[in-house]
Design an enzyme around this catalytic site. Sequence first.
Site, PDB file in Angstrom:
ATOM      1  N   VAL A 158       0.842  -1.186   0.000  1.00 39.72           N
ATOM      2  CA  VAL A 158       0.000   0.000   0.000  1.00 39.72           C
ATOM      3  C   VAL A 158       0.885   1.247   0.000  1.00 39.72           C
ATOM      4  O   VAL A 158       1.852   1.333   0.749  1.00 39.72           O
ATOM      5  CB  VAL A 158      -0.932   0.015   1.223  1.00 39.72           C
ATOM      6  CG1 VAL A 158      -1.858   1.207   1.164  1.00 39.72           C
ATOM      7  CG2 VAL A 158      -1.725  -1.269   1.295  1.00 39.72           C
ATOM      8  N   LYS A 166      -3.400   0.513  -3.227  1.00 38.19           N
ATOM      9  CA  LYS A 166      -2.939  -0.869  -3.005  1.00 38.19           C
ATOM     10  C   LYS A 166      -2.495  -1.440  -4.336  1.00 38.19           C
ATOM     11  O   LYS A 166      -3.263  -1.524  -5.285  1.00 38.19           O
ATOM     12  CB  LYS A 166      -4.059  -1.707  -2.398  1.00 38.19           C
ATOM     13  CG  LYS A 166      -3.697  -3.190  -2.378  1.00 38.19           C
ATOM     14  CD  LYS A 166      -4.551  -3.954  -1.403  1.00 38.19           C
ATOM     15  CE  LYS A 166      -4.055  -3.818   0.018  1.00 38.19           C
ATOM     16  NZ  LYS A 166      -4.592  -4.786   0.937  1.00 38.19           N
ATOM     17  N   ASP A 226     -10.048 -11.698   6.863  1.00 34.56           N
ATOM     18  CA  ASP A 226      -8.749 -11.296   7.418  1.00 34.56           C
ATOM     19  C   ASP A 226      -8.898 -10.118   8.379  1.00 34.56           C
ATOM     20  O   ASP A 226      -8.240  -9.102   8.236  1.00 34.56           O
ATOM     21  CB  ASP A 226      -7.794 -10.948   6.279  1.00 34.56           C
ATOM     22  CG  ASP A 226      -6.336 -11.122   6.686  1.00 34.56           C
ATOM     23  OD1 ASP A 226      -6.103 -11.626   7.808  1.00 34.56           O
ATOM     24  OD2 ASP A 226      -5.452 -10.751   5.911  1.00 34.56           O
TER      25      ASP A 226
END
Length: 694
Positions: free
Chosen positions: A350, A365, A474
């Site tokens: 990023v 990103k 995540d």
Amino acid sequence: MTVPNTGNSMLNFSCIAFAAIIILGRTCSCLEFNYPNFNTSHMDDFSFSPGSTIANGSLQITPNTGNISHRSGRVVYARETLKLWNSKRSALTSFKTEFVLNILPQNGTAGEGMAFLLTNNPLLPSNSSGQWLGVFNNQTDGAFTNRIVAVEFDTKKSYEADLDDNHVGIDINSIKSVRHSPLSNQSIVLSSGSDVWVEIKYDGTSLLFQVTLVQYSTSGLHVSALSRYINLSLALLDNIYLVFAASTGDFTQLNQIKSWNFTTIDRTVKVGAWRKVLLALATLIIFSICLFAVLFMWRTLTRQRRLAYRNLEKMIDAHGPVKFKLKELRRATANFSHSRKLGRGGFGTVYFGYVKRMNLEVAVKRVSTNNAKSNRGEQEFVAEVNTISKLSHRNLVKLIGWCHEGSELLLVYEYFPMGRLDKLLYAGARESNSSSETSVLELTWERRYRIICGVASALDYLHHGSSKRILHRDVKASNVMLDGEYNARLGDFGLARVIQHDGVTHHSTQAVAGTRGYMAYESFFTGRASLDTDVYVFGVFIMEVVTGRSPSSSVLYLNHNDDNCESTEQGQHHVPMYIVDWTWKLYGQGKALHAADPLLDGEFDQAQEDYAVRLALACCHPNPRERPSMRTAVQVLIDGAPAPEPPLNKPAFVWPLGGNQQEMELPDVGLLFTGTAGQHSSFCSMTSTSLTGR
Ligand SMILES: *[C@@H]1O[C@H](CO)[C@@H](O)[C@H](O)[C@H]1NC(C)=O
Ligand SMILES: *[C@@H]1O[C@H](CO)[C@@H](O)[C@H](O)[C@H]1NC(C)=O
Ligand SMILES: *[C@@H]1O[C@H](CO)[C@@H](O)[C@H](O)[C@H]1NC(C)=O
Ligand SMILES: *[C@@H]1O[C@H](CO)[C@@H](O)[C@H](O)[C@H]1NC(C)=O
Ligand SMILES: *[C@@H]1O[C@H](CO)[C@@H](O)[C@H](O)[C@H]1NC(C)=O
Ligand SMILES: *[C@@H]1O[C@H](CO)[C@@H](O)[C@H](O)[C@H]1NC(C)=O
Ligand SMILES: *[C@@H]1O[C@H](CO)[C@@H](O)[C@H](O)[C@H]1NC(C)=O
Ligand SMILES: *[C@@H]1O[C@H](CO)[C@@H](O)[C@H](O)[C@H]1NC(C)=O
Ligand SMILES: *[C@@H]1O[C@H](CO)[C@@H](O)[C@H](O)[C@H]1NC(C)=O
């Protein structure tokens, strides 16, 4: 604040210009030079009449070789002229010049003399040898058109009115001096062949013109002075040349200048104390005006940006995310410069970027190329990106746009200057240990609780709120950004739908999504993400925020001997544990409050901490079916529904989930697996690719 912005730089420029004007107003860019000696490298600085030159370390005003009788000459300083008026035109220019002259007679008797001139007519007049000293001639003498003010150093009495053969005089447009002074009774001999130091000063305000001569001899130091009030503006025009002139006649001499310097003294520099105060005040006022202007500009700009962002959000809702050109994103991130790197997350790196056309700071990103999808069409990809960008929740990071060119796959997100939660959770505080008691704890309990609630609310939205069910897969502190009010902004959601490993779908048992330490037990077997695995990961996240310990790296210890729940880094007598087991153990011992981050120093709402821990454990129940839904989690955290009551001892993990099959005891130490986990015989031996792919 690094906001590239033309408006600001224009403003800064004008401020600098202001300052420059103030400074320039005080100093003057006036004539100044210094020649401690002369050599041929200085030839270009002067213009010489025929025969004049630089020789023997001196300016030779009249020829020093060949026929040197009945000659005249001039040497003009050619680099710059002297301004008649000072920089404010409030007075005539004041100046000071010093030179060392050396007159060397060539035939015993000297003749004729030399002069320092201020003139608008630098050219040597014809027939100016002999008595004319290279200054005037028979025709021009006395004419105001000469525009000459001269100091003559006369070494010969050439005509009736001439004073003597060793005097200094001040001449204005005529060889007949307006004032002169004999030097012999002062023991100064111009033509002795020894150096004479001359200083000429002019005060443009008082109009005093002063000449001082000093000569050293065996008998000592001899001084002579001559002065007169002269209004130079009556004789001279602007752009005054500085000139040495000299002549020989029947008798000859070398007319030499061995050193010369000149300075203008701008009266405006010598300001009185009150003017200094005024100047300082003016500077201060202008400086503050500039400062206010910059601040004001900055405020309007940020307001504009906020407005622009709102418009952008509306636009994205209506038309989908912005498609960027690779070129534009390269420019925005300084070609993905290392200095712009914000971090490495799942799927890629990023970078901080600034998109000029939107006046927007963004996080870009850059999906690592081997993660970029290859087996899906562009349309499908765009459809997924559209879905993600339509997700709008105040605890989610907004997807602004994307770029897919060649092998480059870029996703452009909202930028949060506060950065990632894990940085605050682990960085400063833990480095400084106990030494910095004074430093204020940034992540207070209240803020932590708000962050947990925010993430819960975002996950609930992903799971149940939008038309499509979206798994995050995540959730962890490093995927949570903080906005200015310490509100959580969950990032990196939905990416698994967009980006797939080459040739492998996420249904494959090999592609386990998640981060070590956060993964639900069953995901090792199913390799599949589900709502339940997200809930498990959320439970771990709660523990992470409450305890301030990283589930992915730290192994915690529980002291067995004295049942002291302090965790220590070293301990032969301590049993290592992962965060879930550790928390569960504390909870089972009725010490759930001991799980709180020691940095909180006991300053937390005990009831909140208690049900946060209980919810976390319920979320981490080994049996996915026992876990609450995110909806329930939100109700507990935000709406005050009763917290779940997890069993005091962590239940055994059962696989398969059917129930009547073989039961597997999870050992206390680590997460050792045996049996049906296929090639993965233990947690530690699992290949890193299958564990840390995301
Ligand atoms: C000439 O004089 C200057 C000093 O005024 C000195 O720096 C320079 O080296 C000299 N050049 C030569 C060729 O002597
Ligand atoms: C050069 O100057 C020195 C002293 O400064 C003097 O002795 C010498 O004669 C001069 N040479 C010429 C050629 O004028
Ligand atoms: C030297 O030059 C001057 C002026 O040019 C001239 O009057 C004089 O006759 C010349 N003297 C000699 C010896 O050449
Ligand atoms: C000056 O002296 C030189 C010799 O040093 C001589 O040749 C010349 O004639 C003299 N000039 C005058 C005007 O006396
Ligand atoms: C200079 O003087 C000579 C005679 O000594 C004369 O013939 C000539 O015209 C004069 N030149 C000028 C410009 O006055
Ligand atoms: C010029 O010089 C001659 C003598 O050489 C003299 O008679 C005449 O008066 C002079 N002219 C002026 C204007 O001084
Ligand atoms: C030198 O002579 C001048 C004029 O004759 C006189 O004004 C001055 O005072 C004298 N200087 C000294 C030191 O005698
Ligand atoms: C100097 O002369 C100018 C005219 O050129 C005049 O305006 C000015 O007032 C004079 N300066 C003084 C101090 O008398
Ligand atoms: C100017 O020149 C004189 C004489 O050479 C010297 O005494 C003085 O120090 C010089 N001033 C500067 C500022 O160099």
